[in-house]
Design an enzyme around this catalytic site. Structure first.
Site, short mmCIF file in Angstrom:
data_model
loop_
_atom_site.label_atom_id
_atom_site.label_comp_id
_atom_site.label_asym_id
_atom_site.label_seq_id
_atom_site.Cartn_x
_atom_site.Cartn_y
_atom_site.Cartn_z
NE ARG A 166 -3.68 -0.15 2.60
CZ ARG A 166 -3.61 -1.00 3.62
NH1 ARG A 166 -2.73 -0.82 4.57
NH2 ARG A 166 -4.42 -2.02 3.68
CB VAL A 188 -7.89 -1.09 -5.58
CG1 VAL A 188 -8.82 -1.36 -6.73
CG2 VAL A 188 -6.91 0.02 -5.95
CD GLU A 189 -2.74 -1.78 -2.88
OE1 GLU A 189 -2.24 -1.07 -1.98
OE2 GLU A 189 -2.09 -2.20 -3.84
N GLY A 190 -8.27 -1.34 -0.08
CA GLY A 190 -9.01 -0.70 0.99
C GLY A 190 -9.73 0.52 0.46
#
Length: 822
Positions: free
Chosen positions: A378, A500-502
């Site tokens: 991230r 994306v990615e949270g």
């Protein structure tokens, strides 16, 4: 002396001691000395005795452990254990996974700026820089984003071959396994450059170097797994993807319904113990072309084949894409962008236990593995992508705004456009500093749990704002898709990075402050751990030490918040030069306020705070903007404090501080316990809000930097693909800026002559010829104006198509087949 003198002395010494965080014995000694001085100077005896008694009542029980421990600390510990919100295993793992860097200083209320400023300037090795200048530059020259998205719906075969041959997929893989062994900073620089010309290519390269099989194998894989898979991942023989998200588990990855049942099965001709996997994943980048799948699932052992625990927990496995029963290859179509993304499904797909990442020993440890590696991934891919896009948008939009004219004036001179340009420049500077800061943290060996969420959230949000402003300035140039359009794709793709990615909404409201308030706070996590110690005596002693450290910390932050608010942070020790010292003092103020707000919220709301997502989100905004302001100051220091960068620094800093005050005032006005909100307001804003958004004058300076060649603009452009080649229309426009500026005096002279003379010619070439004949311009100036016209046409022109070209290939094929059948 007045009867009030002893009490004033008591309060003054207390405030000074709290501000400087003096120890309790020092405070007691100073206060008694001051009261003695008051008595000797003739203060009212009764008042002096009363003030001394108050000191004794406070100091004696607190200084004597035989009184403090049983009569104060023990009851407080009992109360604390009752109100302490229970931590789930998921939350506990998340808190213990990351490391704390400078963000911990921001929670201290009194940041030690040496922690930040002593960090080495992020630099690439000679080998890494050569890769950025060589293979990365060469790859950028090969990229035709229009061909990728509208012709092939994929990278062309030669791009795939080049990426694999030059080991772009193996940047993070150690050299002993055939990878490049690059640092996180080099990873950031490569992704940033690729993103400046194609987000599809940057995603394709970024994902294998982010959370995925390679990262997980490097940290947890067995030696056999590393020896087999890492060389194949490094040279592209294996294309990886990682299956985490599914229809029923998006941001809440711990609730994945995909499962694996321990069972006997056949593998490579042998009967072995393994896992039968049933899964349904979606949104998986590179899945349609992947040969190796990393898979997260919940593992069960109902028959006790490997132990007596039925629910083993979240587990990670490596699954060859050609394994029987795996359904893979179909594609999603994410917002008209053609990066490889698709679903993966399987029903009772058997793999042996040797395919679990880390082997059987790591069964059930998948969530811990994911959390530790998520912060690394991230920190790099999405912030770097946002940085490349924002930097490119800033320099090209600045050039376009100088070249494009309306009403005889560059559009960048209009105040409305200038305002948008200022936001673009300031936000690009912010994104660049923030993305590099998070990459540098990983390169130093940190696991930046909180900074990674800050960086991901704010880089992608600010990147969307940059893209929106650039689209507004470009107008039709940004709207009409085609080979000449370098913005439309970025605008379409900007929401992808947000989700994306949270998902960003969840990241802001749950993760940034929720994780930071415990992980980064100097006392909270220590208190929580102390309260759970098994030995009763040790538990009491440790809790006592941390509790009273926390109480002194809270009192200090209340005093510091009030004093800084009263003085507008004009005083106090701070690093920096004459220009930036005031910036550091402001951060000292808001660090104290953040700590005060965090303590008050956690004390009064306890476990309910996690459900107060609006309050948590606003306090997260405070932490984030303090971290952002620190990052831009560090960038300014690393660059050698260049004077020409000061407008960019100032715009970014004032924007962050204005957002900080906005978040604080909104949090206080909506604080769940209203009287507490009023009291906090008096401490935080004793003279009201003072911060303001960047001024128009400052915005004018930032916009001017983008519209003319200068060192600050060059630094902002560093690291993106500006080569003016056929496949890079943005780079061509940027290259025109110097020539356009040199031609402007000649252009003004020619236009003035056209207005004042009776010109018969109507076409532009004929007008130039007439100008030369009449002596208004020279032959060289005619050539200069002709080149200016050609550069302007290239900058502002858009594409058009035959209607048949815009029909899908499938539709055209159907029409052809219908005509052939007829």
């Amino acid at each position: 002396m007045s009867i009030a003198a002893p009490f004033l002395a008591f309060l003054l010494i207390g405030a000074i001691a709290a501000y400087h965080r003096l120890r309790l014995p020092v405070w007691a000694a100073l206060t008694v000395t001051a009261l003695l001085a008051c008595w000797l100077l003739g203060a009212n005896a009764t008042a002096t005795i009363v003030a001394t008694a108050i000191v004794a009542v406070i100091a004696v029980p607190l200084l004597l452990p035989q009184i403090r421990l049983p009569y104060i600390t023990a009851p407080l510990l009992k109360f604390y254990t009752k109100i302490l919100p229970p931590l789930s295993e998921t939350e506990r793992v998340a808190l213990e996974a990351g490391t704390v860097g400078f963000e911990g200083e921001l929670f201290s209320g009194k940041p030690d700026w040496n922690v930040l400023l002593s960090q080495p300037k992020p630099t690439l090795t000679a080998e890494e820089q050569a890769f950025v200048d060589g293979p990365t530059e060469a790859l950028c020259r090969m990229i035709d984003d229009w061909e990728i998205n509208h012709v092939h719906a994929d990278l062309q075969p030669e791009l795939w071959d080049f990426i694999k041959k030059n080991r772009f997929f193996g940047m993070i893989v150690p050299k002993e396994y055939g990878g490049l062994g690059f640092s996180a900073l080099a990873n950031h620089k490569v992704i940033q450059k690729l993103a400046s010309i194609s987000s599809v290519v940057s995603s394709t390269v970024g994902v294998p170097n982010s959370l995925g099989p390679a990262e997980l194998l490097m940290h947890y894989g067995t030696q056999e797994q590393k020896d087999h898979y890492l060389p194949r991942l490094a040279d592209g023989r294996e294309v990886p993807c990682f299956g985490l998200t599914g229809p029923w588990a998006g941001s809440d990855a711990t609730s994945i319904p995909d499962f694996g049942i321990v069972a006997m099965g056949d593998w490579n001709g042998a009967r072995v113990v393994g896992v039968k996997l049933t899964f349904d994943k979606r949104y998986i980048t590179l899945a349609p072309v992947a040969t190796l799948i990393g898979l997260a699932f919940r593992m069960y052992d109902p028959d006790g084949l490997i132990g007596d625990k039925r629910d083993i927990g979240i587990t990670l496995a490596l699954l060859p894409a050609d394994t029987a029963g795996v359904e893979i290859g179909r594609r999603h179509f994410p917002l008209n962008s053609t990066f490889q993304n698709g679903p993966i499904r399987g029903h009772e797909v058997f793999i042996p236990l040797s395919q679990l990442i880390g082997g059987e020993a790591f069964a059930g440890k998948g969530w811990q593995m994911l959390v530790e590696c998520l912060s690394i991934g991230r920190s790099i891919t999405l912030p770097s992508t946002a940085s490349g896009g924002a930097k490119m948008a800033a320099i090209v939009t600045g050039a376009y705004a100088r070249i494009r004219k309306q009403f005889g004036l560059s559009i960048g001179r209009f105040e409305g456009v200038e305002e948008a340009l200022a936001r673009i420049g300031g936000n690009a500077y912010t994104i660049s500093a923030l993305a590099e800061a998070s990459a540098a943290a990983v390169a130093r060996g940190e696991l930046p749990a909180v900074p990674s969420t800050i960086s991901k959230y704010h880089c992608t949000e600010l990147g969307r704002q940059v893209c929106q402003d650039a689209m507004d300035i470009h107008g039709g140039k940004g709207i009409i898709l085609g080979p000449k359009n370098y913005l439309g794709r970025a605008w379409q793709a900007s929401p992808i990075a947000i989700t994306v990615e949270g998902a960003n909404i969840m990241t802001r409201s749950l993760m940034i402050f929720g994780q930071g308030a415990i992980l980064c706070h100097p006392w909270v996590l220590k208190e929580m751990k102390a309260a759970t110690l098994a030995d009763e005596g040790e538990r009491l002693r440790e809790f006592d030490k941390n509790l009273f450290g926390h109480i002194g910390f809270a009192i200090s932050n209340a005093v510091r918040s009030w004093w800084f608010g009263l003085s507008n942070a004009r005083f106090g020790a701070a690093p920096g030069d004459a220009y930036t010292r005031r910036f550091y003092r402001k951060l000292n103020r808001y660090s104290a306020v953040l700590a005060l707000m965090a303590d008050t919220s956690m004390l009064l709301l306890g476990g309910k705070l996690k459900f107060k997502e609006s309050l948590s989100g606003r306090l997260g905004d405070v932490l984030s903007n303090l971290y952002i302001a620190s990052a831009v100051l560090k960038r300014y220091e690393d660059e050698g404090r260049p004077v020409s960068d000061q407008p960019l620094l100032a715009w970014s800093f004032h924007d962050a501080i204005n957002k900080t005050e906005t978040a604080l005032s909104t949090a206080l006005r909506n604080f769940p316990i209203r009287p507490v909100g009023w009291l906090l307001w008096a401490l935080v804003f004793p003279l009201g809000r003072r911060a303001q958004a960047p001024s128009d004058r400052l915005g004018h300076k930032v916009a001017s930097l983008l519209m003319s060649p200068n060192e600050a603009r060059d630094r902002l452009a560093f690291g993106v693909f500006t080569t003016p080649c056929a496949n890079n229309p943005a780079g061509r426009i940027n290259s025109y800026l110097q020539k356009v500026i040199l031609a402007e005096p000649v252009e003004r002279k020619f236009l003035k002559a056209m207005k004042s003379k009776d010109i018969e010619a109507l076409s532009f070439p004929a007008q130039l010829d007439e100008g030369v004949r009449e002596g208004w311009i020279s032959a060289d100036e005619r050539q200069q104006l002709q080149e200016l016209r050609e550069m302007t046409i290239d900058a502002i022109s858009v594409d058009d198509f035959d209607p048949e070209e815009l029909r899908s290939a499938g539709y055209r094929r159907e029409q052809y087949e219908d005509r052939a059948a007829a």
